[in-house]
Write an enzyme that holds these catalytic residues in place. Sequence first.
Site, mmCIF file in Angstrom:
data_model
loop_
_atom_site.group_PDB
_atom_site.id
_atom_site.type_symbol
_atom_site.label_atom_id
_atom_site.label_comp_id
_atom_site.label_asym_id
_atom_site.label_seq_id
_atom_site.Cartn_x
_atom_site.Cartn_y
_atom_site.Cartn_z
ATOM 1 N N CYS A 224 -25.075 4.716 23.726
ATOM 2 C CA CYS A 224 -24.889 6.006 24.383
ATOM 3 C C CYS A 224 -24.353 7.003 23.382
ATOM 4 O O CYS A 224 -23.367 6.735 22.691
ATOM 5 C CB CYS A 224 -23.930 5.838 25.564
ATOM 6 N N CYS B 203 25.569 -5.201 -19.699
ATOM 7 C CA CYS B 203 24.718 -4.088 -19.255
ATOM 8 C C CYS B 203 24.995 -2.889 -20.160
ATOM 9 O O CYS B 203 25.958 -2.142 -19.943
ATOM 10 C CB CYS B 203 25.010 -3.743 -17.802
#
Length: 601
Positions: A551, A111
């Site tokens: 409605c 790394c």
Amino acid sequence: MKTLADVDIPDVLHLVTSLLRNGIGPVSALVGWNEWRKGFFSLPLTVNVAPLPGQSFPADSGWHLIVSSGSYPADVFILPDRATGPGMTFPHQGAVSAGTGKDPWLFGEPCLTDPTAILGDSYGAAPEPVDLSSRLIWKVERFSRWCELAAAGCLHRPGDHFEFPPLSGVSDHVTIGFYETEADLARWTQASTKSGVVRLVSVSSAGKAFAAQCWRTLEDKLIHAPDWGALIGSPSVGEIPAIWFLLDDIPIIGAWQLPRTYRELGDILAAAGIDLAENFAILGQSMRKRNISQPAVIMFGFPVPRYFGAAPSRVHWLAISDVRLTRKNSARQGFRPTEENRQRFDRELALSGKLLAWAKCENWAPDQIRTRLRIAPTAQPKVLLLGAGALGGHVAETLTRMGVSRIDVRDGDVLAAGNLCRHSLDLGMVGVKKASALAARLNRIQPDAQARGIDKSFPMMGYDGLETADDYEVILDCTAENKLLRGLSMIPWKSEKLFISLSVNWGAQGLMFWSSRGSAFPAIDATTRLEALARRFRPEKLEERIEGIGCWHPVFPADAADIQVWAGMGARFVLNQIAGAPEACGIYFFNEDRTIGLEHG
């Protein structure tokens, strides 16, 4: 593959080539570049170091500097040689493995690219350059320093954050969550039982994530049941065969290598007094008696510190999945299909060179799973959310993600398809009561979420008058109904509450907020001030709309993006109030340029 003469080496590789011929620290290259295909090159490296006594890093090892310019920016790797490189993993290195290719190198790149890691600023490394020529030199210089530290056994220094070895042979994206706090450490380290069975429950619809619900002895006596939320803590009919072992230390070989085969694992466990072969025989027999044919799981727990060199602070677990023990109907040519032979086959697996399938394990305790939050709440009040509409749903979801784990939802309404344009619920919940549906969603968001849906309005009138809710510390109203606020004022609260009301104005152009503390809710004051704000900030030219044919019923015009903005602001207001912010009344509103203004009412 062909070896390139100096005149054939691309110009961008010349500088690092000449430097390596003289050596960059202990790293040198005495042979030329190889071209494997267009734009893909490798350079054999030699590392010569003097390891300190007791260190396993080799004095002489082979590596490869690999450059692939097939993408932008070019990829640069340094990998160990298949024959002469270190065959074991060291700290700050990917897991060393052979892979399936025929390349002369192994997997297991050190790394080197993060300048904030151990090999970064603490050793004076500058950020990675942009141009390829400089990148190659920068990376080889860091690799040189990595080799020197590996030989000295100094890749981990006291005070560095503790990390775990990389997993080799990782199972197919399987994740196992466990719940371990610092307070749990003593339970494990002082326990006389060092092995048992663990109940794993699935938390993923794809079957890729599991949680360790509880830990038991081999005799099925409960040892530890973590404080999970409703989803993980609920009974489950599914069963995944799993055993656990508690070790004194992390099970590694050499500097930083996890066992790669069952044989290597068995040797480590034998040093701890654990017979893996015998445990496999017992587990396999138990699975066959219960007619379980799926692969088993092995979990290993051990105390770990927060920092290298510090005392242990909690227990961490690693797991091996896909342990294929002998099934009930298994047969092998040349052997009779008896239980004795099946136990023999299970013992043979424990002694074999078959590769292990390590599963990813994560600590899902609240203080670990919420480290990405800017500020996680310290208090954990029990919240009663009144109203599971668009605003209430998004506020509740945000609060749950930010660590408020105990929310009960009250709403008697049903989710309609028209709600989906701005609600946090989805099409699969249409026709379901909003409170139950939202609570189920909240319980899927965090491992410790304990939401409950109550599918009726609040407050309800009973024989003894209005119901109360004295087991809650926070009453959060998101109904936008003055009737509800007046109802809160009629309840004879027995203890002090934090009352919060959130509502968006017409068209969701603003968020009105109220908070007060006490054993009575001041409904007249709250409704008067909030109504005044609603009138002052009512947008013009926003007409009422009708939804569908039937409605005539006006619906509330508001965009999902605006609702989510105000839900985020509202959730932050709630968290601030829980943390002790002063009582407040006001409105956040959009200015003409869509910036957010604030006015107190």
